[in-house]
Scaffold this motif. Structure first.
Motif, mmCIF file in Angstrom:
data_model
loop_
_atom_site.group_PDB
_atom_site.id
_atom_site.type_symbol
_atom_site.label_atom_id
_atom_site.label_comp_id
_atom_site.label_asym_id
_atom_site.label_seq_id
_atom_site.Cartn_x
_atom_site.Cartn_y
_atom_site.Cartn_z
ATOM 1 N N ASP A 76 -1.578 -6.677 5.384
ATOM 2 C CA ASP A 76 -2.661 -6.592 4.407
ATOM 3 C C ASP A 76 -3.947 -6.109 5.074
ATOM 4 N N GLN A 77 -4.207 -6.615 6.285
ATOM 5 C CA GLN A 77 -5.403 -6.200 7.014
ATOM 6 C C GLN A 77 -5.324 -4.729 7.398
ATOM 7 N N LEU A 91 -3.629 -2.324 5.873
ATOM 8 C CA LEU A 91 -3.775 -1.491 4.680
ATOM 9 C C LEU A 91 -5.195 -1.541 4.137
ATOM 10 N N ARG A 92 -5.829 -2.673 4.282
ATOM 11 C CA ARG A 92 -7.221 -2.786 3.838
ATOM 12 C C ARG A 92 -8.112 -1.799 4.595
ATOM 13 N N TYR A 150 -2.468 3.275 8.238
ATOM 14 C CA TYR A 150 -1.060 3.323 7.843
ATOM 15 C C TYR A 150 -0.126 3.383 9.050
ATOM 16 N N ARG A 185 3.769 6.307 -0.405
ATOM 17 C CA ARG A 185 2.518 5.939 -1.077
ATOM 18 C C ARG A 185 1.944 7.075 -1.919
ATOM 19 N N ARG A 193 1.774 -7.261 -3.261
ATOM 20 C CA ARG A 193 0.434 -7.141 -2.678
ATOM 21 C C ARG A 193 0.258 -5.782 -2.010
ATOM 22 N N VAL A 194 1.293 -5.316 -1.335
ATOM 23 C CA VAL A 194 1.233 -4.016 -0.661
ATOM 24 C C VAL A 194 1.099 -2.887 -1.680
ATOM 25 N N ARG A 232 -2.319 -2.663 -2.919
ATOM 26 C CA ARG A 232 -3.185 -2.037 -1.919
ATOM 27 C C ARG A 232 -3.019 -0.518 -1.931
ATOM 28 N N GLY A 276 -4.670 1.163 -4.833
ATOM 29 C CA GLY A 276 -6.122 0.967 -4.941
ATOM 30 C C GLY A 276 -6.533 -0.172 -5.844
ATOM 31 N N LYS A 277 -5.637 -1.147 -6.032
ATOM 32 C CA LYS A 277 -5.950 -2.284 -6.882
ATOM 33 C C LYS A 277 -6.035 -3.548 -6.029
ATOM 34 N N GLU A 278 -6.571 -4.594 -6.602
ATOM 35 C CA GLU A 278 -6.657 -5.884 -5.939
ATOM 36 C C GLU A 278 -5.702 -6.852 -6.621
#
Length: 203
Positions: free
Chosen positions: A48-49, A51-52, A56, A81, A193-194, A197, A200-202
């Motif tokens: 997550d970090q 991708l944030r 990549y 992606r 969650r990925v 990400r 572009g969504k939360e």
């Protein structure tokens, strides 16, 4: 101990074989789930970090180092992606469906062995009783006490041996199924969650 096994007759051979298979499957699955859990302890946070931050390449390295079914699905999602959101979700769902059998490996065999061991024990009970009645039929009211005891012993030993193999197999089969369900839910959460990400969504 050897004498007890000998008293069980020839059916003790497949029952013992079933017991050895149960030991192997349980040991293999315990090692697998322990390894997967250990590798994924920080995987979700690390990916997550990465991708944030839009790293990549780092995210792919994290997936390669983890080497788990979840990490494999995440890596495929990252590599694709560029797809449209709907196509990406469909692709990821297909990959998750293909990853599930890795969690369920050998579990159907474990369930089958538990049933087979029980039936083998039951078969030993039946054959032992048939021999016992045969002794009584051939020898009048009492027959040969030694042969009668041997036949009854065969019936009891195979029954006990079959249950000794089947009961742990059933318990571990249920336990591993619960681990599979937990692992699938954890994978779905991480992959969702990925995908959020990547689109572009939360979450």
């Amino acid at each position: 101990m050897f004498q007890i096994l000998k008293n069980g007759g020839i059916l003790m051979i497949p029952i013992i074989a079933c017991g050895l298979l149960v030991v192997f499957i349980v040991a293999e699955r315990l090692h697998y789930f322990f390894t997967v859990k250990k590798r994924e302890e920080t995987f979700s946070e690390d990916i997550d970090q990465a991708l944030r931050n839009g790293n990549y390449a780092v995210a792919e390295n994290i997936c390669n180092n983890a080497g788990t079914p979840c990490a494999s699905v995440v890596k495929d999602a990252i590599n694709c992606r560029g797809l449209k959101e709907e196509d990406l979700k469909e692709y990821v769902q297909t990959k998750m469906d293909l990853a599930v059998p890795r969690f369920e490996h050998l579990l159907s065999a474990l369930g089958t062995i538990s049933n087979v061991a029980t039936l083998l024990g039951l078969l030993g009970t039946v054959t032992g009783n048939i021999k016992a009645f045969g002794v009584l039929g051939n020898g009048g009211t009492m027959g040969d006490p030694a042969l009668l005891a041997s036949s009854i012993g065969e019936a009891l030993v195979t029954t006990v041996a079959g249950l000794v193999v089947a009961i742990p197999a059933i318990i571990f089969h249920s336990y591993f199924n619960s681990l599979v369900n937990h692992s699938i839910k954890r994978m779905e959460l991480t992959v969702t969650r990925v995908v959020f990400r990547l689109t572009g969504k939360e979450l």
